[in-house]
Structures are given as structure tokens and as C-alpha cells.
Enzyme design. Sequence first.
Site, PDB file in Angstrom:
ATOM      1  N   LYS A  21     -36.899   3.115   7.792  1.00  0.00           N
ATOM      2  CA  LYS A  21     -38.782   3.429   8.479  1.00  0.00           C
ATOM      3  C   LYS A  21     -38.205   3.802  10.335  1.00  0.00           C
ATOM      4  O   LYS A  21     -38.282   4.794  10.840  1.00  0.00           O
ATOM      5  CB  LYS A  21     -39.229   2.390   8.314  1.00  0.00           C
ATOM      6  CG  LYS A  21     -40.209   2.133   7.559  1.00  0.00           C
ATOM      7  CD  LYS A  21     -40.335   0.900   6.837  1.00  0.00           C
ATOM      8  CE  LYS A  21     -40.449  -0.636   7.446  1.00  0.00           C
ATOM      9  NZ  LYS A  21     -39.378  -0.995   6.729  1.00  0.00           N
ATOM     10  N   ARG A  23     -28.394  -8.292  13.087  1.00  0.00           N
ATOM     11  CA  ARG A  23     -29.749  -8.418  12.837  1.00  0.00           C
ATOM     12  C   ARG A  23     -28.978  -9.910  12.064  1.00  0.00           C
ATOM     13  O   ARG A  23     -28.998  -9.757  10.735  1.00  0.00           O
ATOM     14  CB  ARG A  23     -31.292  -7.812  11.729  1.00  0.00           C
ATOM     15  CG  ARG A  23     -31.963  -7.385  13.482  1.00  0.00           C
ATOM     16  CD  ARG A  23     -32.510  -6.301  12.809  1.00  0.00           C
ATOM     17  NE  ARG A  23     -33.426  -6.951  11.790  1.00  0.00           N
ATOM     18  CZ  ARG A  23     -34.686  -5.937  10.905  1.00  0.00           C
ATOM     19  NH1 ARG A  23     -34.221  -4.827  11.470  1.00  0.00           N
ATOM     20  NH2 ARG A  23     -35.322  -6.563  10.410  1.00  0.00           N
TER      21      ARG A  23
HETATM   22  P1  G5P Z   1     -39.013  -5.371  10.575  1.00  0.00           P
HETATM   23  O1  G5P Z   1     -38.510  -4.801  11.350  1.00  0.00           O
HETATM   24  O2  G5P Z   1     -40.200  -4.255  10.049  1.00  0.00           O
HETATM   25  P2  G5P Z   1     -37.951  -4.078   7.640  1.00  0.00           P
HETATM   26  O3  G5P Z   1     -37.209  -5.331   6.968  1.00  0.00           O
HETATM   27  O4  G5P Z   1     -39.461  -4.197   7.002  1.00  0.00           O
HETATM   28  O5  G5P Z   1     -37.906  -4.460   8.655  1.00  0.00           O
HETATM   29  P3  G5P Z   1     -35.737  -2.955   8.933  1.00  0.00           P
HETATM   30  O6  G5P Z   1     -35.117  -3.637   8.095  1.00  0.00           O
HETATM   31  O7  G5P Z   1     -36.555  -2.848   9.844  1.00  0.00           O
HETATM   32  O8  G5P Z   1     -37.055  -3.272   7.959  1.00  0.00           O
HETATM   33  P4  G5P Z   1     -36.086  -0.056   8.094  1.00  0.00           P
HETATM   34  O9  G5P Z   1     -36.691   0.611   9.413  1.00  0.00           O
HETATM   35  O10 G5P Z   1     -36.944   0.415   6.728  1.00  0.00           O
HETATM   36  O11 G5P Z   1     -35.822  -1.512   8.233  1.00  0.00           O
HETATM   37  O12 G5P Z   1     -34.266   0.657   8.074  1.00  0.00           O
HETATM   38  P5  G5P Z   1     -33.673   1.431   9.515  1.00  0.00           P
HETATM   39  O13 G5P Z   1     -33.190   0.910  10.626  1.00  0.00           O
HETATM   40  O14 G5P Z   1     -34.134   3.021   9.781  1.00  0.00           O
HETATM   41  O15 G5P Z   1     -31.884   1.732   8.808  1.00  0.00           O
HETATM   42  C1  G5P Z   1     -31.292   0.750   7.943  1.00  0.00           C
HETATM   43  C2  G5P Z   1     -30.135   0.883   8.134  1.00  0.00           C
HETATM   44  O16 G5P Z   1     -29.722   2.341   7.461  1.00  0.00           O
HETATM   45  C3  G5P Z   1     -29.760   1.170   9.582  1.00  0.00           C
HETATM   46  O17 G5P Z   1     -28.577   0.949   9.521  1.00  0.00           O
HETATM   47  C4  G5P Z   1     -29.951   2.532   9.763  1.00  0.00           C
HETATM   48  O18 G5P Z   1     -29.030   3.477  10.370  1.00  0.00           O
HETATM   49  C5  G5P Z   1     -28.613   3.333   8.127  1.00  0.00           C
HETATM   50  N1  G5P Z   1     -29.632   4.019   7.106  1.00  0.00           N
HETATM   51  C6  G5P Z   1     -30.409   5.055   7.142  1.00  0.00           C
HETATM   52  N2  G5P Z   1     -29.976   6.133   6.102  1.00  0.00           N
HETATM   53  C7  G5P Z   1     -29.483   6.263   5.823  1.00  0.00           C
HETATM   54  C8  G5P Z   1     -28.829   7.193   5.242  1.00  0.00           C
HETATM   55  O19 G5P Z   1     -29.267   8.021   5.061  1.00  0.00           O
HETATM   56  N3  G5P Z   1     -26.980   6.921   4.995  1.00  0.00           N
HETATM   57  C9  G5P Z   1     -26.578   5.337   5.662  1.00  0.00           C
HETATM   58  N4  G5P Z   1     -25.222   5.363   4.969  1.00  0.00           N
HETATM   59  N5  G5P Z   1     -27.528   4.798   6.424  1.00  0.00           N
HETATM   60  C10 G5P Z   1     -28.681   4.737   6.035  1.00  0.00           C
HETATM   61  O20 G5P Z   1     -39.641  -6.577   9.653  1.00  0.00           O
HETATM   62  C11 G5P Z   1     -39.085  -7.771  10.065  1.00  0.00           C
HETATM   63  C12 G5P Z   1     -39.291  -8.869  10.022  1.00  0.00           C
HETATM   64  O21 G5P Z   1     -40.788  -9.064  10.954  1.00  0.00           O
HETATM   65  C13 G5P Z   1     -41.793  -9.490  10.524  1.00  0.00           C
HETATM   66  C14 G5P Z   1     -41.107 -10.020   9.058  1.00  0.00           C
HETATM   67  O22 G5P Z   1     -40.689 -11.857   9.394  1.00  0.00           O
HETATM   68  C15 G5P Z   1     -40.410  -9.031   8.429  1.00  0.00           C
HETATM   69  O23 G5P Z   1     -39.156  -9.249   8.017  1.00  0.00           O
HETATM   70  N6  G5P Z   1     -42.731  -7.980  10.493  1.00  0.00           N
HETATM   71  C16 G5P Z   1     -44.238  -9.047  10.047  1.00  0.00           C
HETATM   72  N7  G5P Z   1     -44.819  -9.516   9.396  1.00  0.00           N
HETATM   73  C17 G5P Z   1     -45.831  -9.994   8.706  1.00  0.00           C
HETATM   74  N8  G5P Z   1     -46.454  -8.460   9.235  1.00  0.00           N
HETATM   75  C18 G5P Z   1     -46.066  -7.278   9.747  1.00  0.00           C
HETATM   76  N9  G5P Z   1     -47.002  -6.472  10.456  1.00  0.00           N
HETATM   77  C19 G5P Z   1     -44.348  -7.709  10.184  1.00  0.00           C
HETATM   78  N10 G5P Z   1     -43.873  -6.627  10.663  1.00  0.00           N
HETATM   79  C20 G5P Z   1     -42.652  -7.576  11.155  1.00  0.00           C
HETATM   80 MG    MG Z   2     -36.410  -1.088  11.141  1.00  0.00          MG
END
Ligand code: G5P
Ligand code: MG
Length: 216
Positions: A20, A161
Site C-alpha cells: 500500500k 518496525r
Molecule cells: P499500517 O501501517 O497500516 P499495514 O500492516 O496495513 O500497516 P504495512 O505493513 O504498512 O501495512 P504496506 O504499506 O501495505 O504494509 O506495504 P509497503 O510498506 O508498501 O511494502 C512492504 C515492503 O515490501 C516494503 O519494504 C516495500 O519496499 C516492499 N515491497 C513492495 N513491493 C515489492 C515488490 O514488488 N517486491 C519486493 N521484493 N518488495 C516489495 O498499520 C500498522 C498498525 O497501525 C494500526 C494497527 O495497529 C496496525 O497493525 N492501525 C490501525 N488500527 C485501527 N484502524 C486503523 N484504520 C488503523 N490504521 C493503522
Molecule cells: Mg504502509
Amino acid sequence: RMAAQAAFRAVILGAPGSGKGTISARIVKQFDVKHISSGDKLRYHIANQTDLGKKVKKYLDSGMLVPDETMIALISEEIKTLEGRNWLLDGFPRTVPQAEILESIHPISLVISLIVPDSVILERVKNRWTHLPSGRVYNIGFNDPKVPGKDDVTGESLCQRPDDQPEIVQRRLDEYLTKTKSVIDYYQKRGLLREFTGVSTNELWPKIQECIMPLL
Ligand code: G5P
Ligand code: MG
């Protein structure tokens, strides 16, 4: 009212680590859209030890969702400051009550849902490095920082993280399945959902671009 309807108001959904943040950064680079990441905001509050940060730390550390009322207050405040602008919400809404409140504040134009296999996600998060103040993410072997361990823009240190440890990632995946899947159904019923399935961001990106282009 007219201005609100003309603006682009999108949501990006997907399991933890589905990309995302990475896709959002590409959208912001190409289109005139403001990115709001609920997770980045919460981590910023935790890093700065604000009252909100102290209240939510236990949820993020354990991979559980923060209570709805806290999230709704935080995000609706943020959206208010963006009157008339295009925006993209990343990480919000995550429950049906959050989606219902959002709908009452602003009609949504598009919901992008990323579908990436869990096995790919578990591999990715092991190699994720984050610049906390900006939310910029890197991945060793995919988008490496220019200088190892340092943010490309500020040169500041990157960190991992705490919720990227395998057991916590599993908990976050479970939370997604039990609580956020219903948000997908909610938007599907309203005809707003566009799903993108694949194992890499580079594979999904052209299809997402094509979908956004006519709206902006
Ligand atoms: P977050 O911060 O919203 P998540 O768990 O939904 O966290 P996260 O972990 O931030 O999502 P993302 O943004 O979907 O993941 O993914 P990203 O960071 O872009 O990519 C992941 C990794 O893969 C990165 O290192 C990137 O460089 C790599 N990557 C991307 N594409 C590729 C690819 O094609 N190949 C490879 N090899 N790598 C790739 O929420 C965190 C916490 O906040 C709270 C909760 O406690 C939650 O657990 N929270 C909420 N709680 C309630 N309601 C809400 N609305 C909340 N919002 C947050
Ligand atoms: Mg994220």
C-alpha cells in the site's frame, strides 16, 4: 458540495506488507494527490511520545487494531485540513464502522484493493526498512536505499518496525482477515472496489495507473 464531488477521494486496501505504501508513493509521484497513511501517523505519534502515541503503542506493538473511535478522530481531523484537495487514504478504513463514518464525511471515488499471497508478504517484511518521520519504505533487493541504512532524501537512519517480527506479522494478517475483509465487501456492494492481484508491485502498477488515469 460540487468541489467535493469533483475531487478524487480514494482508499487503498490490502493486507500488511501488500505494498500500500509503495503504490501510494508512486501515485503521489505521478498524480496531484495527498497521501494519508494512518499507520505512518500513529508511528509518528509513538516516536514523539505524544498522548495519542502513548495510548496506541500497545496496539501497534502487538499487531492489533487501534479502537475505532481513536482512529476516526485522528483521520477525520486530518481530512478536514484537506478541503477541496485530492486524497488517498492508506490504512483507513479498516473496519465497517470506520468505513461508514468515512462515507458520511465524504463520498469515495475509488477503492483500490491489493491482493498479494501471504507467503510473498512474509518474505518481504523481513527485508523492510522504514524512515519513520516520512514513512518512506525500502526493501533489500527491491528498492535498496542509496546508502545502506540511510534514507535517500534526508540521510537519516532507517529502522525496522517492531511489528515486522514474524509472530506479529501473522497476528496482523489475522486481523486483516477477520476485521478488514468485511470492508472489502462493503465497498464491493457499493460498486467502488477495484481488485489488483499479483506477486510484485511492478506487475500491479501499470494496471492501477490505467484505473486512476480517467479519474484525474
Ligand atoms: P499500517 O501501517 O497500516 P499495514 O500492516 O496495513 O500497516 P504495512 O505493513 O504498512 O501495512 P504496506 O504499506 O501495505 O504494509 O506495504 P509497503 O510498506 O508498501 O511494502 C512492504 C515492503 O515490501 C516494503 O519494504 C516495500 O519496499 C516492499 N515491497 C513492495 N513491493 C515489492 C515488490 O514488488 N517486491 C519486493 N521484493 N518488495 C516489495 O498499520 C500498522 C498498525 O497501525 C494500526 C494497527 O495497529 C496496525 O497493525 N492501525 C490501525 N488500527 C485501527 N484502524 C486503523 N484504520 C488503523 N490504521 C493503522
Ligand atoms: Mg504502509
